[in-house]
Design an enzyme around this catalytic site. Structure first.
Site, PDB file in Angstrom:
ATOM      1  N   PHE A   1       0.884  -1.337  -0.227  1.00  0.00           N
ATOM      2  CA  PHE A   1       0.217  -0.107  -0.290  1.00  0.00           C
ATOM      3  C   PHE A   1       0.564   0.775  -0.210  1.00  0.00           C
ATOM      4  CE2 PHE A   1      -2.283   3.189   2.448  1.00  0.00           C
ATOM      5  CZ  PHE A   1      -3.763   3.492   0.965  1.00  0.00           C
ATOM      6  N   GLY A   2       0.770   2.207  -0.974  1.00  0.00           N
ATOM      7  CA  GLY A   2       1.539   3.324  -1.064  1.00  0.00           C
ATOM      8  C   GLY A   2       0.416   4.792  -0.949  1.00  0.00           C
ATOM      9  N   TYR A   3       1.093   5.734   0.070  1.00  0.00           N
ATOM     10  CA  TYR A   3       0.012   6.438   0.249  1.00  0.00           C
ATOM     11  C   TYR A   3       0.756   8.024  -0.003  1.00  0.00           C
ATOM     12  CZ  TYR A   3       3.551   6.805   4.704  1.00  0.00           C
ATOM     13  OH  TYR A   3       4.104   5.663   4.745  1.00  0.00           O
ATOM     14  N   GLY A   4       2.027   7.960  -0.293  1.00  0.00           N
ATOM     15  CA  GLY A   4       2.792   8.582  -1.000  1.00  0.00           C
ATOM     16  C   GLY A   4       3.373   9.409  -2.204  1.00  0.00           C
ATOM     17  N   SER A   5       4.958   9.260  -2.150  1.00  0.00           N
ATOM     18  CA  SER A   5       5.504   8.937  -3.540  1.00  0.00           C
ATOM     19  C   SER A   5       5.410   8.257  -3.783  1.00  0.00           C
ATOM     20  CB  SER A   5       6.913   9.769  -2.962  1.00  0.00           C
ATOM     21  OG  SER A   5       7.780   8.364  -2.608  1.00  0.00           O
TER      22      SER A   5
ATOM     23  N   GLU B   1      13.242   3.338   0.331  1.00  0.00           N
ATOM     24  CA  GLU B   1      12.440   3.761   1.717  1.00  0.00           C
ATOM     25  C   GLU B   1      13.323   3.728   2.738  1.00  0.00           C
ATOM     26  OE1 GLU B   1       9.040   5.196   1.772  1.00  0.00           O
ATOM     27  OE2 GLU B   1      10.138   5.120  -1.088  1.00  0.00           O
TER      28      GLU B   1
HETATM   29  C1  SIN Z   1       4.678   5.662   0.422  1.00  0.00           C
HETATM   30  O1  SIN Z   1       4.654   5.988  -0.606  1.00  0.00           O
HETATM   31  O2  SIN Z   1       3.809   4.852   0.807  1.00  0.00           O
HETATM   32  C2  SIN Z   1       6.007   5.902   1.398  1.00  0.00           C
HETATM   33  C3  SIN Z   1       6.199   7.517   1.952  1.00  0.00           C
HETATM   34  C4  SIN Z   1       6.896   7.629   0.561  1.00  0.00           C
HETATM   35  O3  SIN Z   1       7.811   7.326   0.060  1.00  0.00           O
HETATM   36  O4  SIN Z   1       6.487   9.097  -0.418  1.00  0.00           O
END
Ligand code: SIN
Length: 190
Positions: free
Chosen positions: A24-28, A99
């Site tokens: 699951f990704g929530y940022g980049s 990460e």
């Molecule tokens: C994410 O995107 O899920 C983790 C944080 C990031 O890499 O910005």
């Protein structure tokens, strides 16, 4: 806890015999999917909210002028929308490096748009990592973001691309959009 988490993540999960794992990704990870995936689906995780509380020394800032990037903070009743990717476990070698600035992998349950659930992993930078910056007013976060850049590019690009991606996912995240609003009032370099 050191902010370089590569070794810790390598030891956290065993993927013996698994051909694929949900991430699951929530940022980049929403707007920059620089890894192979088998499937991609909008999803959300419950009980978490996105916050620009993690410092970035290696991607969107430097040790002298850290940027701010997204992490997740537990919040009962909150939902965090993002993008789920079905990936081969071999992809974690790349992801753990990407990460490495404070993020640890955690098990989570994600819910897809059609209500189905899946277990998978999510990278979270917790307050124990030494790069964690913690809360600040959205206006101050915007100022810090406006002044930071690192090897992956300017910090404001991260924020603005994430805000665009959240609009595309129909997730009006008030924290992100408020930082974006302040950022747009800050004059850029001449
Ligand atoms: C994410 O995107 O899920 C983790 C944080 C990031 O890499 O910005």
């Amino acid at each position: 806890m050191s902010h370089n988490t590569v070794e810790m993540n390598r030891q956290r999960h065993r993927f013996d015999g698994r051909e694929s794992v949900w991430l699951f990704g929530y940022g980049s990870l929403i707007f920059k999917a620089d890894f192979p995936f088998l499937e991609q689906r909008p999803a959300e995780i419950r009980g978490w909210q996105r916050r620009f509380w993690q410092g970035s020394h290696d991607h969107r800032g430097t040790v002298e002028t850290p940027g701010r990037v997204a992490t997740l903070i537990e919040a009962s009743g909150a939902n965090c929308k993002g993008m789920a990717y079905l990936i081969s476990p071999t992809v974690f070698e790349h992801l753990d490096f990407r990460e490495k600035n404070g993020y640890l992998r955690f098990l989570t349950t994600m819910t897809f748009d059609n209500g189905e659930h899946a277990e998978g992993l999510v990278y979270i930078a917790t307050p124990e990592n030494s790069a964690f910056l913690g809360p600040a007013a959205e206006r101050d976060i915007a100022r810090q973001i406006a002044n930071a850049r690192g090897p992956s590019g300017p910090n404001d690009e991260y924020l603005l691309r994430l805000a665009d991606a959240l609009r595309a996912l129909a997730d009006p995240d008030p924290h992100v959009f408020e930082i974006e609003r302040h950022l747009k009032t800050i004059p850029g370099p001449e």
